[in-house]
Design a protein around this motif. Structure first.
Motif, PDB file in Angstrom:
ATOM      1  N   ASP A  52      56.605 -18.478   6.513  1.00 35.04           N
ATOM      2  CA  ASP A  52      55.694 -19.367   5.996  1.00 35.04           C
ATOM      3  C   ASP A  52      55.023 -20.271   6.932  1.00 35.04           C
ATOM      4  N   GLU A  53      56.010 -20.839   7.720  1.00 29.55           N
ATOM      5  CA  GLU A  53      55.728 -21.762   8.884  1.00 29.55           C
ATOM      6  C   GLU A  53      54.448 -21.028   9.816  1.00 29.55           C
ATOM      7  N   LYS A  54      54.784 -19.685   9.917  1.00 27.24           N
ATOM      8  CA  LYS A  54      53.742 -18.843  11.006  1.00 27.24           C
ATOM      9  C   LYS A  54      52.348 -18.904  10.164  1.00 27.24           C
ATOM     10  N   VAL A  55      52.466 -18.417   8.806  1.00 22.04           N
ATOM     11  CA  VAL A  55      51.317 -18.378   8.210  1.00 22.04           C
ATOM     12  C   VAL A  55      50.409 -19.631   8.277  1.00 22.04           C
ATOM     13  N   SER A  56      51.290 -20.874   8.014  1.00 22.74           N
ATOM     14  CA  SER A  56      50.639 -22.138   8.189  1.00 22.74           C
ATOM     15  C   SER A  56      49.867 -22.537   9.377  1.00 22.74           C
ATOM     16  N   CYS A  57      50.677 -22.155  10.375  1.00 20.24           N
ATOM     17  CA  CYS A  57      50.194 -22.276  11.830  1.00 20.24           C
ATOM     18  C   CYS A  57      48.766 -21.604  11.978  1.00 20.24           C
ATOM     19  N   ASP A 104      46.768 -20.392   9.655  1.00 21.60           N
ATOM     20  CA  ASP A 104      45.894 -20.908   8.839  1.00 21.60           C
ATOM     21  C   ASP A 104      45.135 -21.995   9.494  1.00 21.60           C
ATOM     22  N   PHE A 105      45.888 -22.765  10.249  1.00 24.50           N
ATOM     23  CA  PHE A 105      45.300 -24.193  10.884  1.00 24.50           C
ATOM     24  C   PHE A 105      44.591 -23.594  11.945  1.00 24.50           C
TER      25      PHE A 105
END
Length: 379
Positions: free
Chosen positions: A14-19, A21-22
């Motif tokens: 989830d953290e990598k996906v969020s990064c 996405d940013f």
């Protein structure tokens, strides 16, 4: 895998996906900014929106004569223009170079290679100022000339001293139309140039006995500059299809050394004579279809008798008379004299650097009162 480990791995994902996405959002924003800038640029510079084939045609219109820097400049403006320039072979077909006696020929050689390669298979127009076939540093220049000789269309060689085209430049020359040589050396062998129509020579030596390594009989235009009048006559004996002849000579020669008979040039319609001694060739010409005479001389009053004899002998009807002179008083009288011996003239073109407004008005008024021709131009 234990439940705790799975939950930890899910958090990492989830953290990598969020990064990501940013980062994706940043890229979308940058893309939108660039798109807006490009749209604004297109509004300011509509040429950037033109199709490549239209840009290519514009580039071809930009090529004026032998301005050698233009293709290089067009190919250096921006990446899209460079692509178009490299694929527009026609802008690379005209090459001009100046080789000083102390100038390094390597840049010229490199640039010549670029032009030859980028011009594809199109005919080439080449002007070389100062090449010396006897100079080792110019050997590669002449070798390149030989490699593209089948693509020669218009070639002008202004050399230092005599030039001899190397043995490997033997032809054929299927596209050659015009050839000009400024050299006191022997004539190049261009016999295998079936389309050669125009030849020009500057300071050419014509020996008493000479061979003819050019297809003289097919020439329609011949230009002699500072060539001996006797040499001119020798050449004219072999050019029955000439339509235009230009002679620029200061060569004073007694009539006794000329051939006793006049030469018939049955197709020559335009005669251009420069410098005061050029008129000495007139008694040796018969020009039955002569329509235009162009004379540039500071002493036009010398020409009346020679022109009158030429027209009478040839039985031609002169239509156009072009005159260049520096003295308005002498020139005006010469114009009147020449029009008297050539009453069929309907077009008179006068160039005089000594014209001021008053002199021109007076000169023109004389023709208006008693117009000898239908049109008078004074560039």
């Amino acid at each position: 895998m234990a439940t705790a480990q799975l939950r930890a791995r899910l958090i990492q994902i989830d953290e990598k996906v969020s990064c990501l996405d940013f980062q994706l959002a940043q890229l979308h924003a940058e893309r939108q900014t660039i798109t807006q800038e490009l749209a604004a640029a297109a509004a300011l510079y509509p040429v950037l929106t033109l199709p490549h084939d239209i840009v290519s045609k514009i580039f071809l219109q930009c090529i004026d004569g032998y301005e050698i820097g233009i293709p290089v400049t067009l190919a250096s403006v921006c990446s899209p223009w460079r692509v178009v320039a490299l694929h527009t072979h026609g802008i690379w077909t005209q090459f001009e170079a100046r080789l000083g006696q102390d100038r390094n020929p390597q840049p010229v050689e490199d640039l010549f290679r670029i032009y030859v390669s980028r011009s594809g298979c199109l005919p080439l127009d080449i002007r070389m100022h100062g090449p010396d076939s006897r100079k080792p540093t110019h050997e590669n220049i002449f070798r390149l000339l030989g490699e593209c000789s089948t693509r020669w269309r218009n070639v002008y060689l202004d050399t230092f001293g005599p030039v001899v085209l190397p043995d490997y430049i033997q032809g054929p020359f299927p596209r050659l139309r015009r050839f000009r040589l400024a050299s006191s050396g022997p004539l190049p062998n261009l016999l295998d140039a079936q389309n050669l129509a125009e030849v020009g020579f500057l300071e050419m030596d014509v020996p008493a006995e000479w061979r003819f390594p050019l297809p003289w009989s097919q020439l329609t235009i011949l230009r002699f500059t500072h060539v001996g009048l006797l040499g001119c006559i020798k050449v004219l004996e072999h050019t029955p299809n000439l339509e235009l002849l230009k002679v620029e000579s200061e060569d004073y020669m007694e009539r006794a050394i000329f051939p006793p008979r006049a030469l018939l040039l049955p197709r020559l319609h335009t005669l251009i004579l420069r410098l005061c001694e050029s008129q000495r060739i007139l008694p040796y010409l018969i020009l039955p279809v002569l329509r235009e005479i162009d004379i540039g001389d500071y002493a036009l009053w010398w020409w009346r008798s020679e022109i009158e004899e030429l027209l009478t002998r040839s039985g031609c009807a002169l239509e156009t008379l072009r005159l260049s002179f520096t003295n308005i008083d002498d020139g005006g009288q010469a114009v009147t004299d020449l029009l008297e011996v050539a009453p069929t003239v309907r077009n008179l073109i006068v160039s005089c650097h000594g014209f001021d407004s008053e002199a021109f008005t007076s000169f023109l008024d004389g023709f208006i009162r008693d117009p000898p021709c239908s049109r008078l131009w004074s560039p």
